[in-house]
Motif scaffolding. Structure first.
Motif, short mmCIF file in Angstrom:
data_model
loop_
_atom_site.label_atom_id
_atom_site.label_comp_id
_atom_site.label_asym_id
_atom_site.label_seq_id
_atom_site.Cartn_x
_atom_site.Cartn_y
_atom_site.Cartn_z
N UNK A 1 -11.47 74.32 -27.79
CA UNK A 1 -12.61 73.99 -26.93
C UNK A 1 -13.91 74.08 -27.71
N UNK A 2 -14.02 75.10 -28.53
CA UNK A 2 -15.23 75.28 -29.34
C UNK A 2 -15.34 74.17 -30.38
N UNK B 1 -18.16 81.62 -18.88
CA UNK B 1 -17.97 80.54 -17.91
C UNK B 1 -16.49 80.27 -17.66
N UNK B 2 -15.63 80.79 -18.53
CA UNK B 2 -14.18 80.64 -18.36
C UNK B 2 -13.47 81.83 -18.99
N UNK C 1 -17.26 74.45 -25.86
CA UNK C 1 -17.61 75.87 -25.72
C UNK C 1 -18.45 76.25 -26.93
N UNK C 2 -19.35 77.19 -26.73
CA UNK C 2 -20.21 77.62 -27.83
C UNK C 2 -19.73 78.91 -28.47
N UNK C 3 -19.07 79.78 -27.70
CA UNK C 3 -18.64 81.07 -28.24
C UNK C 3 -17.29 81.45 -27.63
N UNK D 1 -19.26 74.89 -22.02
CA UNK D 1 -19.17 76.29 -21.64
C UNK D 1 -19.89 77.09 -22.71
N UNK D 2 -20.80 77.96 -22.30
CA UNK D 2 -21.49 78.73 -23.32
C UNK D 2 -20.59 79.84 -23.88
#
Length: 143
Positions: free
Chosen positions: A52-53, A114-115, A58-60, A3-4
């Motif tokens: 998640x990151x 994205x979420x 996840x990225x951010x 997820x970005x």
């Protein structure tokens, strides 16, 4: 799958350890000189978003709150927990869950996460409605 961007909601509430007082007219809780903190279920949402990151999923992580200027403390707490940035929608009124969901919807449309991760409910009103309403407004699945 990565997820970005994950948007996580954070709400400022009366601290769970505080003994609350009812206003003399019975219209609600007296919040004068009362310690406020992040809703415990929102803390869990931030922790999971940060996990998640950390796992590379996840990225951010973007923390978002709606409320008066004092809510910046809640954003700062989320940043200290590992969120990358915060969004503070300034509003000096108490909002009902549908209004909160519509504000979140506008931010989702602008930020394109994205979420969205929200705590299951707030300990001040126990509504447990915002997540479901937001999912309906966005036509997204909700778990």
């Amino acid at each position: 799958m990565s997820l970005s961007r994950v948007l996580v909601g954070v709400k400022r509430v009366v601290d769970y350890a505080v003994k609350i007082r009812v206003k003399p007219d019975g219209s609600g809780v007296d919040k004068t000189n009362v310690k406020m903190s992040m809703n415990p279920f929102c803390e869990i949402a931030v922790e999971e978003s940060v996990r998640l990151k950390e796992r590379g999923l996840a990225q951010e992580v973007v923390a978002m709150t709606i409320g008066p200027s004092q809510n910046m403390d809640t954003i700062r707490t989320a940043l200290a927990m590992g969120a990358d940035r915060g969004i503070h929608v300034v509003c000096d009124q108490d909002l009902e869950p549908l209004a909160v969901s519509k504000v979140f919807q506008a931010i989702v449309q602008k930020e394109k996460p994205q979420a969205v991760i929200l705590g299951k409910q707030a300990i001040d009103d126990d509504c447990n409605q915002t997540g479901q309403m937001l999912a309906g407004l966005l036509d997204w699945p909700q778990v």
